[in-house]
Design a protein around this motif. Structure first.
Motif, PDB file in Angstrom:
ATOM      1  N   SER A 101       0.838  -1.201   0.000  1.00 22.51           N
ATOM      2  CA  SER A 101       0.000   0.000   0.000  1.00 22.51           C
ATOM      3  C   SER A 101       0.870   1.247   0.000  1.00 22.51           C
ATOM      4  O   SER A 101       1.926   1.268   0.653  1.00 22.51           O
ATOM      5  CB  SER A 101      -0.908   0.003   1.238  1.00 22.51           C
ATOM      6  OG  SER A 101      -1.471   1.287   1.464  1.00 22.51           O
ATOM      7  N   ASP A 103       0.340   3.745   1.642  1.00 23.68           N
ATOM      8  CA  ASP A 103       0.325   4.309   2.993  1.00 23.68           C
ATOM      9  C   ASP A 103       1.625   4.039   3.745  1.00 23.68           C
ATOM     10  O   ASP A 103       1.883   4.660   4.772  1.00 23.68           O
ATOM     11  CB  ASP A 103      -0.847   3.745   3.802  1.00 23.68           C
ATOM     12  CG  ASP A 103      -2.188   4.293   3.334  1.00 23.68           C
ATOM     13  OD1 ASP A 103      -2.245   5.494   3.002  1.00 23.68           O
ATOM     14  OD2 ASP A 103      -3.168   3.531   3.284  1.00 23.68           O
ATOM     15  N   ARG A 159      -4.176  -5.640   6.914  1.00 25.13           N
ATOM     16  CA  ARG A 159      -3.516  -4.595   6.127  1.00 25.13           C
ATOM     17  C   ARG A 159      -3.929  -3.207   6.622  1.00 25.13           C
ATOM     18  O   ARG A 159      -3.081  -2.330   6.800  1.00 25.13           O
ATOM     19  CB  ARG A 159      -3.876  -4.748   4.646  1.00 25.13           C
ATOM     20  CG  ARG A 159      -3.258  -3.674   3.756  1.00 25.13           C
ATOM     21  CD  ARG A 159      -3.672  -3.832   2.299  1.00 25.13           C
ATOM     22  NE  ARG A 159      -3.296  -5.118   1.761  1.00 25.13           N
ATOM     23  CZ  ARG A 159      -3.371  -5.426   0.477  1.00 25.13           C
ATOM     24  NH1 ARG A 159      -3.813  -4.542  -0.401  1.00 25.13           N
ATOM     25  NH2 ARG A 159      -3.003  -6.620   0.048  1.00 25.13           N
ATOM     26  N   GLU A 163      -1.541  -0.266   8.089  1.00 23.40           N
ATOM     27  CA  GLU A 163      -1.546   1.035   7.412  1.00 23.40           C
ATOM     28  C   GLU A 163      -1.790   2.168   8.399  1.00 23.40           C
ATOM     29  O   GLU A 163      -1.093   3.190   8.376  1.00 23.40           O
ATOM     30  CB  GLU A 163      -2.625   1.053   6.314  1.00 23.40           C
ATOM     31  CG  GLU A 163      -2.308   0.200   5.105  1.00 23.40           C
ATOM     32  CD  GLU A 163      -3.498   0.043   4.172  1.00 23.40           C
ATOM     33  OE1 GLU A 163      -3.317  -0.491   3.069  1.00 23.40           O
ATOM     34  OE2 GLU A 163      -4.619   0.446   4.549  1.00 23.40           O
TER      35      GLU A 163
END
Length: 232
Positions: A101, A103, A159, A163
Motif C-alpha cells: 500500500s 500508505d 492490512r 496502514e
C-alpha cells in the motif's frame, strides 16, 4: 366550539407532541451511539494498569489522516539522489516483492518506503487476523526499531491495521507480500526462517525468531536490501 372539533384539535396536538418527542429521542440515541463508537470501552483493558490513561479511539476518517506535528520521514535531496544511484546498481540485492500500500511510503517525493535497521518478520502463510501479529509487534515496539512484515498475503483488516499504525506513526512498519521462492530468498537474506501460523497464533515468537537487515527499501513492485552509507 363543538365537542368533535375539540377532539380533533386534541388528537392533532398529541400527535405533534409524540412526533417531537420521537425526534428528540432519536437525536439522543444517535449522539449516544456516536460517543460509544469513539470512546474507550466500558471494561478493563487487558495488560493496562487502572491508572493508565485510556487509549484514544479514532474514526476511520481520522485514522487515515497524518497527525498534526508528525515527524518528517522525507529524505534530503542528496540522500535521495545517492539512494537512487544505489538502487540502480546491478549489484544491489533486489526482490520482486513490493509494499502492499502507498500508505507505507516514507519518502513521498520518490515514492519509497525506507526503513533503517528493521526487524523482519517472515511469515510462512498468509496473515488472516491481527492477533497473529500482536506478539511479535509487541516485542518490537519497545526497541524503537522499525519492522517489515513479509507474508504471502494479508487479510483486509490486517492490512488496514498496519496502514493506520504507519500513518499515525505509532510504529514504523512496512508490509510486503511475497510467496514461494521469493519468500524463501528473503528469509535467507535476513537470516531467519519463515514462521508458521501455528507459532504466531500460540505466541511463540520472540525477537530471536525475527530477521534483520541494515536498510530496507521498497517501491510498489520491488524491495531492496542495502547497507547504510554510515556503516563500514
Amino acid at each position: 366550539m363543538d365537542p368533535w372539533t375539540v377532539g380533533i384539535v386534541v388528537v392533532i396536538a398529541v400527535g405533534v407532541v409524540v412526533i417531537v418527542l420521537g425526534a428528540l429521542s432519536d437525536r439522543r440515541k444517535n449522539r449516544r451511539a456516536a460517543r460509544e463508537m469513539l470512546s474507550p470501552p466500558d471494561r478493563p483493558i487487558p495488560r493496562f494498569a487502572p491508572e493508565t490513561p485510556a487509549p484514544h479511539y479514532l474514526s476511520e476518517l481520522q485514522a487515515r489522516r497524518r497527525p498534526g506535528g508528525a515527524r518528517t520521514t522525507e529524505l534530503s535531496a542528496a540522500d535521495r539522489d545517492e539512494l537512487a544511484r544505489r538502487l540502480r546498481d546491478p549489484d544491489t540485492v533486489s526482490l520482486p516483492a513490493g509494499m502492499v500500500s502507498p500508505d507505507f511510503i516514507t519518502d513521498r517525493t520518490a515514492g519509497w518506503a525506507v526503513l533503517d535497521r528493521p526487524y523482519v518478520l517472515v511469515c510462512a502463510e498468509p496473515i488472516t487476523t491481527v492477533r497473529e501479529l500482536i506478539t511479535p509487534l509487541e516485542k518490537v515496539l519497545p526497541t524503537g526499531r522499525p519492522v517489515v512484515v513479509v507474508a504471502p498475503g494479508l487479510a483486509g483488516d490486517v492490512r488496514s491495521t498496519l496502514e493506520v499504525n504507519a500513518i499515525q506513526q505509532t510504529m514504523s512498519v512496512l508490509a510486503v507480500e511475497a510467496a514461494g521462492d521469493v519468500l524463501t530468498r528473503i528469509a535467507g537474506l535476513v537470516d531467519t526462517t519463515p514462521i508458521p501460523r501455528a507459532d504466531l497464533q500460540s505466541s511463540w515468537v520472540g525477537l530471536d525468531r525475527l530477521g534483520g537487515c541494515d536498510r530496507w527499501v521498497s517501491t510498489a513492485t520491488t524491495s531492496y536490501l542495502l547497507d547504510r552509507p554510515d556503516v563500514a
